[in-house]
Design an enzyme around this catalytic site. Sequence first.
Site, mmCIF file in Angstrom:
data_model
loop_
_atom_site.group_PDB
_atom_site.id
_atom_site.type_symbol
_atom_site.label_atom_id
_atom_site.label_comp_id
_atom_site.label_asym_id
_atom_site.label_seq_id
_atom_site.Cartn_x
_atom_site.Cartn_y
_atom_site.Cartn_z
ATOM 1 N N CYS A 40 40.020 22.576 53.704
ATOM 2 C CA CYS A 40 40.778 21.331 53.932
ATOM 3 C C CYS A 40 40.758 20.961 55.415
ATOM 4 O O CYS A 40 40.329 21.738 56.265
ATOM 5 C CB CYS A 40 42.208 21.487 53.432
ATOM 6 S SG CYS A 40 43.223 22.515 54.509
ATOM 7 N N GLU B 274 46.204 49.975 41.639
ATOM 8 C CA GLU B 274 45.874 49.578 40.268
ATOM 9 C C GLU B 274 44.676 50.394 39.779
ATOM 10 O O GLU B 274 43.739 50.666 40.531
ATOM 11 C CB GLU B 274 45.465 48.105 40.201
ATOM 12 C CG GLU B 274 46.560 47.106 40.457
ATOM 13 C CD GLU B 274 46.037 45.679 40.337
ATOM 14 O OE1 GLU B 274 45.020 45.452 39.661
ATOM 15 O OE2 GLU B 274 46.650 44.789 40.951
ATOM 16 N N GLU C 228 45.360 37.935 30.388
ATOM 17 C CA GLU C 228 45.196 39.392 30.461
ATOM 18 C C GLU C 228 45.843 40.118 29.290
ATOM 19 O O GLU C 228 46.159 41.302 29.379
ATOM 20 C CB GLU C 228 45.721 39.878 31.803
ATOM 21 C CG GLU C 228 44.856 39.329 32.929
ATOM 22 C CD GLU C 228 45.162 39.902 34.285
ATOM 23 O OE1 GLU C 228 46.356 40.083 34.588
ATOM 24 O OE2 GLU C 228 44.206 40.136 35.048
ATOM 25 N N LYS C 229 46.013 39.405 28.175
ATOM 26 C CA LYS C 229 46.743 40.025 27.059
ATOM 27 C C LYS C 229 45.991 41.202 26.456
ATOM 28 O O LYS C 229 46.595 42.069 25.840
ATOM 29 C CB LYS C 229 47.087 38.994 25.987
ATOM 30 C CG LYS C 229 45.909 38.276 25.351
ATOM 31 C CD LYS C 229 46.424 37.243 24.352
ATOM 32 C CE LYS C 229 45.292 36.431 23.743
ATOM 33 N NZ LYS C 229 44.599 35.585 24.745
ATOM 34 N N HIS D 149 44.070 43.235 28.380
ATOM 35 C CA HIS D 149 43.772 44.231 29.420
ATOM 36 C C HIS D 149 44.575 45.490 29.124
ATOM 37 O O HIS D 149 45.730 45.424 28.711
ATOM 38 C CB HIS D 149 44.160 43.664 30.792
ATOM 39 C CG HIS D 149 43.631 44.481 31.934
ATOM 40 N ND1 HIS D 149 44.150 45.719 32.264
ATOM 41 C CD2 HIS D 149 42.636 44.237 32.812
ATOM 42 C CE1 HIS D 149 43.491 46.195 33.308
ATOM 43 N NE2 HIS D 149 42.556 45.324 33.658
ATOM 44 N N GLU E 189 45.739 41.049 46.225
ATOM 45 C CA GLU E 189 44.292 40.881 46.414
ATOM 46 C C GLU E 189 43.928 39.595 47.158
ATOM 47 O O GLU E 189 43.261 38.710 46.612
ATOM 48 C CB GLU E 189 43.570 40.932 45.065
ATOM 49 C CG GLU E 189 43.663 42.288 44.405
ATOM 50 C CD GLU E 189 42.835 42.399 43.132
ATOM 51 O OE1 GLU E 189 42.484 41.368 42.543
ATOM 52 O OE2 GLU E 189 42.548 43.540 42.720
HETATM 53 C C1 GAL Z 1 43.293 43.025 39.578
HETATM 54 C C2 GAL Z 1 44.517 42.167 39.798
HETATM 55 C C3 GAL Z 1 45.524 42.336 38.680
HETATM 56 C C4 GAL Z 1 44.852 42.232 37.349
HETATM 57 C C5 GAL Z 1 43.758 43.264 37.293
HETATM 58 C C6 GAL Z 1 43.018 43.314 35.991
HETATM 59 O O1 GAL Z 1 42.212 42.602 40.324
HETATM 60 O O2 GAL Z 1 45.129 42.504 41.007
HETATM 61 O O3 GAL Z 1 46.535 41.357 38.821
HETATM 62 O O4 GAL Z 1 44.328 40.963 37.196
HETATM 63 O O5 GAL Z 1 42.800 42.975 38.284
HETATM 64 O O6 GAL Z 1 42.010 44.298 36.038
#
Ligand code: GAL
Length: 673
Positions: A159, A307, A355-356, A358, A152
Site C-alpha cells: 500500500c 505447534e 481446519e475442522k 486437522h 506465524e
Molecule cells: C500453523 C498455524 C495454525 C494452524 C496450523 C495447522 O501454521 O499456526 O494456526 O493453522 O498451521 O497445521
Amino acid sequence: MPELKLPFIGHGGDYNPDQWLDRPDILEEDIRLMKLAGCNLMSVGIFAWSALEPEEGHFTFDWLADTLDRLHGAGISVFLATPSGARPAWMSRRYPEVLRVREDGGRNLHGGRHNHCFTSPAYRAFVGRINRALAERFGRHPAVVGWHISNEYSGECHCELCQQAFRRFLKARYGTLDALNHAWWTGFWSKRYTDWDQLHSPSAIGETSIHGLNLAWKRFVTHQTVDFIRAEIAPLRELTPDLPVTTNLMEMFGGLDYRAVADALDFASFDSYPKWGHGDGEQTALGAAFNYDWMRALKQRPFALMESTPSQVNWHDVCKLKKPGMHMLSSLQAVAHGADTVQYFQWRKSRGAAEKFHGAVVDHAGHEHTRTFRDVQAVGALLPKLKDVLGAMPDSKAAILFDAENRWALADCQGPRRDMRHDGTVLAHYRALKRRGIDLDIIDQTRDLDRYRLVAAPMLYLLRPGVAERLSAFVAGGGTLVCTCPTGRVDADDLCFLGGFPGPLRQLLGIWIEETDALWDDERNGLRTRDGKTYACDALCDLIHTEGAQTLATYTDDFYAGRACVTVNRFGKGRAYYIATCPDADYLDDFYRMLVSELCITPVVSNLPTGVQATRRGDIAFVMNFAGAPVEVALPEGTDLLNGEKTGGPATLPVNGFRIIRIRTKREDKQYA
Ligand code: GAL
C-alpha cells in the site's frame, strides 16, 4: 530480557475455548481431558479477536478470565496470545487501510488471516489497545507464564503507507539517491532514479529486474514486520516486564529474516509439520532436526515446540496418519534438539471451517478413547521424566551457515541455473554432518563463530559486510571452514565483487574462480580424490585456479577434467576448504567423516547407522530411530533414564524406537592440534 523458565517440560497446545462458548459442558470436559493427557501448558487466545472485541472498543474478556481461572485451578499454565494474527470484520469494513495491498496494486478484501498491513497506523493502534487491555487484565494472572504474540508473522503489503515507509527505510540505508543508484546498478536498462518518490516495491507488473531493489524490499519487509512486532510487544513489556515473549516461527521459512525477528523475542517458538510416513524417513527426520537446530541457535537457548500435530495435518497434499510410535518419537526429537515444550495444534478439533479435519488431541468424537489421545497421553506421561533437560543445551562444535539474505539473493540470481539448489545443498551438508552423530548449530552470517571448530558455509553467494573478515579471523585462529560453489559472488547490495571470485574470500580460500559451468538435471560430472576414489557431482561446476590452496580432488569429465574441484588452503592456524561443485551424498559423507575425526569432535554416538539421530543436552543423550526398520546401535555409556539400565554396548532400536541416556562422563572433547 526475561527467559522462559518453566518448572516442567511444557505439554499442551493451542486451545480455543472461544469456539465453544455455548458449550460449557465441553469446556468442563476439556479440563478433565487435559489432566488425563498430562497437559500442563495451553496457548490461549490465538485468533480470538472477534470474541475479545466483537465491536469496536467493546471488550468481552470474561470468557478468557474464566478460561484462565479454570486452567489455573487445574494446575495448567498458559501462553497468553495476542489476537493480531486475524482481525474482526468490523475493523476491515470501517478502516480499509488495515487490509493488505497486493503487488499488483489491488487491495485485498476482508478474509483469511495474516492479512493486515504492518504499517497501517490504524492497525497498530488497534493492536496496541487490545494488547494493553489484555496485559492490564491478565498480565498478573497466575496461570500466565508467557506471551504468544500474533501467529506465524508473514506476508507483505504494497500500500501507499508501506511505499512511504520503504522510501524512508531506503533513505536511512543509502542516504543519497546517488548512493542508491550506484548500489543498485541502475545505469542498467535506464533504471536511474532521480526522485525518492519514484521508488516503488518490486512487482510482477512493474520492476523486478533490479536485484538490489528486490533485496532491499525483502530487508524492508523484515524491518517493517519487526517494527510492528516491537510495537505489538511494547505495552506487554511495559505492563508485564517479567513475562517472556515469543511468536511461532515456521519451517525453513524464507519470507522474513528470522535472525532479526528473534532479536525482538525472548525465546523462539516453532511450528513443526514434517511429512512423517511419506518417503524417506531419514530425510524427513533430518528436515525436522535442521529446523530445530536452527530454532535453538537463533537465541542460543531452548525453544518451544509451539505447534505439531498429534495425528495428521489437513494441508499436505496427502495427509498421512502418524504410525504407531511416531508421535512419541517425533515429540522427543524436538526435545532432544532443544525444545522445552511439546505442544500441538490443536487441543480440540473445531467443528467447522477450514481446519475442522486437522489433527487434534480431542477428536470430534469428544472422548479419550482414541489412538491419538492415547499417544498424547503417553507423551504426557514421559515428559516429566526428562525434567533434567530443561534449559540444557548441546555443546555444538560445528555449525552450518544458513543466511536469509544470502538465500534471497541466490533465489533471485539469474544464471547459471534457474534452480541454484541452495536449500538442498545446505540440507545435504547438514545430513552428512548429522550422520556423524554430532550436535550442530544452524546460524547466519552475523553470528559469533568462536565456539566452533568447524563451520560449513554452503553456497555463501552473498557476503554481508565484515563477514569475509570474520571468517578469515575464524580460520586464522584455528577454525576449519568449508565453502562451496557459488561462493563470494556479490556484496550486500547484490553487486558482483570485482577483481575475481570469490571476492574477499579469495585469499582465505587460496583460489580464483574463473568460470562456472551449469549442468542439466540429468547431467553428471565426477570428482576423483587423490587416492583415486571417484564420486558423482552435478548442478554447478566452478572452474578454479589454485592460488596457494592444495588440490584434494579433480573433475573427471568434460573439457575441465583434471582441474581442481576440491581444495584446501592453510590459513593461519586453520584451514579453508572449497568444494567447487555439488558432490553426491557419498562424497559429503566421506569428506565430513574425515573432518570430524581430524577435528576430534566427539560424536554423541559413533558409527551411527543410517536413519538414526543422536543429540545431547547437558549430560542427557537421545538416540532415535527414524530408519523405518529395527537397527543396531552402539549406545553411549551411562544409565537409561527411563528404565535405569546401564548402557554402553550394542542395542537394538525397534522401528520408531529411542533411548534416553544419562551419560556417565562429562563431555570432554579431545584436544586437537
Ligand atoms: C500453523 C498455524 C495454525 C494452524 C496450523 C495447522 O501454521 O499456526 O494456526 O493453522 O498451521 O497445521
